[in-house]
Design an enzyme around this catalytic site. Sequence first.
Site, PDB file in Angstrom:
ATOM      1  N   GLU A  70      37.034  44.796  38.371  1.00  0.00           N
ATOM      2  CA  GLU A  70      37.896  44.172  39.372  1.00  0.00           C
ATOM      3  C   GLU A  70      38.902  45.174  39.931  1.00  0.00           C
ATOM      4  OE1 GLU A  70      41.145  40.510  39.795  1.00  0.00           O
ATOM      5  OE2 GLU A  70      40.338  41.056  37.838  1.00  0.00           O
ATOM      6  N   HIS A 114      42.458  40.081  44.498  1.00  0.00           N
ATOM      7  CA  HIS A 114      41.833  39.867  43.196  1.00  0.00           C
ATOM      8  C   HIS A 114      40.388  39.426  43.371  1.00  0.00           C
ATOM      9  CE1 HIS A 114      45.314  40.142  40.432  1.00  0.00           C
ATOM     10  NE2 HIS A 114      46.010  39.759  41.485  1.00  0.00           N
ATOM     11  N   HIS A 119      45.635  44.662  39.288  1.00  0.00           N
ATOM     12  CA  HIS A 119      45.320  45.478  38.110  1.00  0.00           C
ATOM     13  C   HIS A 119      45.272  46.972  38.463  1.00  0.00           C
ATOM     14  CE1 HIS A 119      44.470  41.534  36.560  1.00  0.00           C
ATOM     15  NE2 HIS A 119      43.571  41.375  37.501  1.00  0.00           N
ATOM     16  N   GLU A 176      41.584  35.362  45.703  1.00  0.00           N
ATOM     17  CA  GLU A 176      40.460  35.631  44.811  1.00  0.00           C
ATOM     18  C   GLU A 176      39.229  35.670  45.714  1.00  0.00           C
ATOM     19  OE1 GLU A 176      40.544  36.189  41.631  1.00  0.00           O
ATOM     20  OE2 GLU A 176      42.430  35.361  40.877  1.00  0.00           O
TER      21      GLU A 176
END
Length: 316
Positions: A143, A198, A106, A280
């Site tokens: 995030e 992430h 992102h 993650e």
Amino acid sequence: MSYTGPGFDPPQPRRSRRGPLTVALATLVPGALLGWAVYAAVGGPGGDEGSAGASASASGTPTAGSSPSADADDTKPGASASAKSPSAPAGSGALEGKVVVIDPGHNPGNFRHTADISRQVDIGTNRKECDTTGTATNDGYAEAEFTLDVAHRMRTLLERQGATVKLTQDADRPFGPCVDERARIGNKAKADAVVSIHADGSGTGNRGFHVILPGAVHSGAADTRAIVEPSGDLGERIAGNFVRVTGSAPSNYIGDGTGLVTREDLGGLNLSTVPKVFIECGNMRDSKDAALLTSGAWRQKAAQGISDGIVGFLRG
């Protein structure tokens, strides 16, 4: 995932498409047990880690009520590898000539460009959103902020060993790149390894990390067959070192306690022609995981664990 920072309207969560766990458990379990042995030895952060796999389904997909990453391109994989750090002394040049691409999940500016990141792009198997805003802790730590911080720390560690490190974005563009462009950046760089960073946005009580590996995809513009095996090696090494350095447990809600998940619905993996995995690092929506993710000291450990896995992979 959706951004929940102050002053922003989070998009409605989407149901994630869940790919099958195509890596044989017989292959993953020994590595996972090694990771767990290390985890048990260090006791985990605060000694209060939940039992990994306690709520994982037999198929390795999330159980009812869990909500793994609703990111446009968030993946899930996880635990194994050597318990010994492969890192060479700083400045040793051990990775001279190696190219590592770090993909911070992102862009901090995505929330200002919802129309742009909502457009559909081709991921080989189908079409998918360009990107999403990402998730955030309940206190608003985004995030996108987390992934950039870990990426910067990793870049420093890897460059000290002589690697050429490229980031897919460094908050140096208004939004994006889209998931297909993120894959092309690694391909164009002829990267020896690509890791997408992430943090998940699952339910409270869902804890731990997982590494997402590419499945064997041959459809449209996607052909991952040549990278499945080396990506699996990369992912297992990262998972094992992540346990060793951070003391964090493999996910207790996806991956059957291995911390490794294979997916075929992620453009960042489907379109890659070089070894690539996602990690993650924890669940931002769980208060205990959030306490780790918001700690600079823990993020340094996360960066070290991921980097050690990359070093081990590149040094064979």
